[in-house]
Design a protein around this motif. Structure first.
Motif, short mmCIF file in Angstrom:
data_model
loop_
_atom_site.label_atom_id
_atom_site.label_comp_id
_atom_site.label_asym_id
_atom_site.label_seq_id
_atom_site.Cartn_x
_atom_site.Cartn_y
_atom_site.Cartn_z
N LYS A 135 -33.63 28.10 -7.33
CA LYS A 135 -34.84 28.41 -7.71
C LYS A 135 -35.44 27.70 -6.82
CE LYS A 135 -39.54 29.85 -10.21
NZ LYS A 135 -39.85 29.58 -11.61
N ALA A 136 -35.81 26.92 -6.42
CA ALA A 136 -36.08 25.76 -5.33
C ALA A 136 -35.99 25.60 -3.79
CB ALA A 136 -36.11 24.37 -6.16
N ASN A 137 -34.77 26.20 -3.89
CA ASN A 137 -33.71 26.85 -2.39
C ASN A 137 -34.07 27.78 -2.31
OD1 ASN A 137 -33.36 24.04 -1.47
ND2 ASN A 137 -32.54 23.96 -3.33
N LYS A 138 -34.56 29.04 -3.27
CA LYS A 138 -34.30 30.77 -2.99
C LYS A 138 -33.80 31.21 -2.83
CE LYS A 138 -39.34 29.74 -0.76
NZ LYS A 138 -39.43 28.14 -0.80
N PHE B 11 -37.34 16.15 -13.11
CA PHE B 11 -37.65 15.85 -11.37
C PHE B 11 -38.04 16.86 -10.08
CE2 PHE B 11 -37.02 15.15 -7.31
CZ PHE B 11 -38.36 14.13 -7.24
N ILE B 12 -37.01 17.61 -10.52
CA ILE B 12 -37.32 19.02 -10.03
C ILE B 12 -38.19 20.36 -10.53
CG2 ILE B 12 -35.98 21.01 -9.71
CD1 ILE B 12 -34.31 18.89 -7.92
N SER B 13 -38.52 20.05 -11.28
CA SER B 13 -39.63 20.99 -12.93
C SER B 13 -41.04 20.45 -11.65
CB SER B 13 -39.74 20.51 -14.15
OG SER B 13 -38.57 21.41 -14.68
N LYS C 4 -43.63 22.77 -8.72
CA LYS C 4 -45.49 22.79 -8.41
C LYS C 4 -45.53 22.35 -7.99
CE LYS C 4 -44.56 23.67 -14.07
NZ LYS C 4 -45.00 22.29 -15.49
N ASN C 5 -45.09 21.97 -7.30
CA ASN C 5 -45.48 20.79 -5.63
C ASN C 5 -46.44 19.98 -6.34
OD1 ASN C 5 -45.85 20.89 -2.84
ND2 ASN C 5 -46.99 22.43 -2.61
N GLN C 6 -46.81 19.12 -7.21
CA GLN C 6 -47.00 18.22 -7.14
C GLN C 6 -46.93 16.84 -8.26
OE1 GLN C 6 -49.48 20.15 -10.53
NE2 GLN C 6 -47.54 19.64 -11.77
N SER C 7 -47.52 15.45 -8.21
CA SER C 7 -46.82 14.55 -8.50
C SER C 7 -47.30 14.36 -9.94
CB SER C 7 -46.62 13.66 -7.32
OG SER C 7 -46.28 11.84 -8.06
N SER C 8 -47.07 14.55 -11.01
CA SER C 8 -47.89 14.31 -12.34
C SER C 8 -47.12 13.38 -12.49
CB SER C 8 -47.23 14.93 -13.40
OG SER C 8 -47.61 14.61 -14.79
N VAL C 9 -48.53 12.00 -12.72
CA VAL C 9 -48.26 10.63 -13.47
C VAL C 9 -47.52 10.72 -14.46
CG1 VAL C 9 -49.48 8.51 -14.32
CG2 VAL C 9 -50.30 9.53 -12.38
N PHE C 10 -47.79 11.62 -15.87
CA PHE C 10 -47.11 11.78 -16.59
C PHE C 10 -45.88 11.96 -16.84
CE2 PHE C 10 -46.67 13.95 -20.65
CZ PHE C 10 -46.39 13.10 -21.23
N ILE C 11 -45.39 12.33 -16.14
CA ILE C 11 -43.60 13.46 -15.92
C ILE C 11 -43.69 12.01 -15.24
CG2 ILE C 11 -42.60 14.85 -15.03
CD1 ILE C 11 -43.77 16.30 -17.35
N THR D 36 -45.72 9.97 -1.67
CA THR D 36 -45.89 11.33 -2.59
C THR D 36 -45.13 10.88 -4.42
OG1 THR D 36 -44.80 13.21 -1.31
CG2 THR D 36 -45.35 13.77 -4.10
N TYR D 37 -44.12 10.01 -3.82
CA TYR D 37 -43.98 9.51 -5.93
C TYR D 37 -44.09 7.79 -5.87
CZ TYR D 37 -42.00 14.75 -5.69
OH TYR D 37 -42.68 15.94 -5.68
N TYR D 38 -45.13 7.29 -5.35
CA TYR D 38 -45.32 5.98 -5.48
C TYR D 38 -45.31 5.73 -6.30
CZ TYR D 38 -50.00 6.88 -5.99
OH TYR D 38 -51.47 7.42 -6.76
#
Length: 245
Positions: A110-113, A160-162, A166-173, A220-222
């Motif tokens: 899905k990420a690579n269409k 991580f791929i999930s 969503k094009n975001q970096s969640s601290v919780f995830i 992005t993922y510091y």
């Protein structure tokens, strides 16, 4: 397309795997199982303490895999020492791993269409399921080290791929990914590859050059990188402390 339809091929694969592998439920403990499990009376008779699960896998070795020993300790407390139960738990973990491979392949496609994501995920999960290298780890109770390390590694990759989708970096995830990394390390030393795999997955879904991707990943993922560092330090301290006892 209904969400249920996406999982029909996976359910068929899992059914075939269970029918194929169900014979392991009649197998006894063998090889290292006697030393690690059958003769390890502390797992059965004693109350829980750190020494029981942090002991070296083999006498004189430096293998530190307390999470798997904890799984055996809990298993024996609830079900007693039964080779059928031990093999069943291994088989369940293997089935979960196949499901995670299916999910990961679907998300990567899905990420690579890519087209026909269900077919892609089914092929990947099917190849993983039938690969002969998994027979020993599933049919041998002591193979749980590999099964559990793989479980948490795959879960970290899926998480991580999930969030990348969503094009975001969640601290919780990212914290959950860090915990998976820690659990993989506590299952087998092979867990060290988790951060490397995460970065490779990032490269796989990013069109930019390696150099640009590297700095973008750090930026992005510091917090994920920080969690990797924190959990590795905790693991290292626990390992050194246990090996000195």
């Amino acid at each position: 397309m209904s969400k249920f339809f996406k999982f029909i091929p996976l359910l068929l694969i899992l059914l075939i795997v269970f029918v194929t592998y169900k014979q392991v439920l009649s197998f006894d403990y063998l090889w290292d199982d006697d030393l690690l499990i059958v003769d390890n009376v502390d797992l059965i008779n004693n109350q829980f303490n750190w020494d029981i699960i942090s002991r070296p896998v083999l006498q004189g070795s430096s293998y530190f895999r307390p999470l798997v020993f904890l799984s055996w300790f809990i298993e024996f407390k609830f079900f007693g020492q039964s080779s059928s139960i031990s093999h069943l738990i291994n088989l369940i973990i293997f089935i979960f791993n196949i499901g995670l491979v299916y999910w990961l392949a679907y998300l990567l496609g899905k990420a690579n269409k890519k087209g026909d994501l269900i077919l892609l995920a089914s092929i990947c999960a099917g190849l993983y399921a039938i690969h002969p290298i998994h027979v020993e780890t599933t049919a041998w109770v002591s193979g749980r080290f590999d099964l559990m390390a793989t479980l948490f590694t795959l879960l970290a990759c899926v998480l991580f791929i999930s969030q990348c989708l969503k094009n975001q970096s969640s601290v919780f995830i990212n914290l959950l990914i860090g915990i998976c990394y820690f659990c993989a390390l506590m299952s087998k030393e092979l867990g060290l590859v988790v951060p490397i795999l995460i970065f490779i997955l990032y490269l796989a879904i990013s069109p930019n050059s390696f150099k640009l991707n590297f700095f973008r990943f750090i930026k992005t993922y510091y917090n994920l990188v920080g969690f990797f560092g924190i959990f590795f330090i905790i693991y290292y301290i626990l390992r050194v402390y246990s090996m000195q006892e």
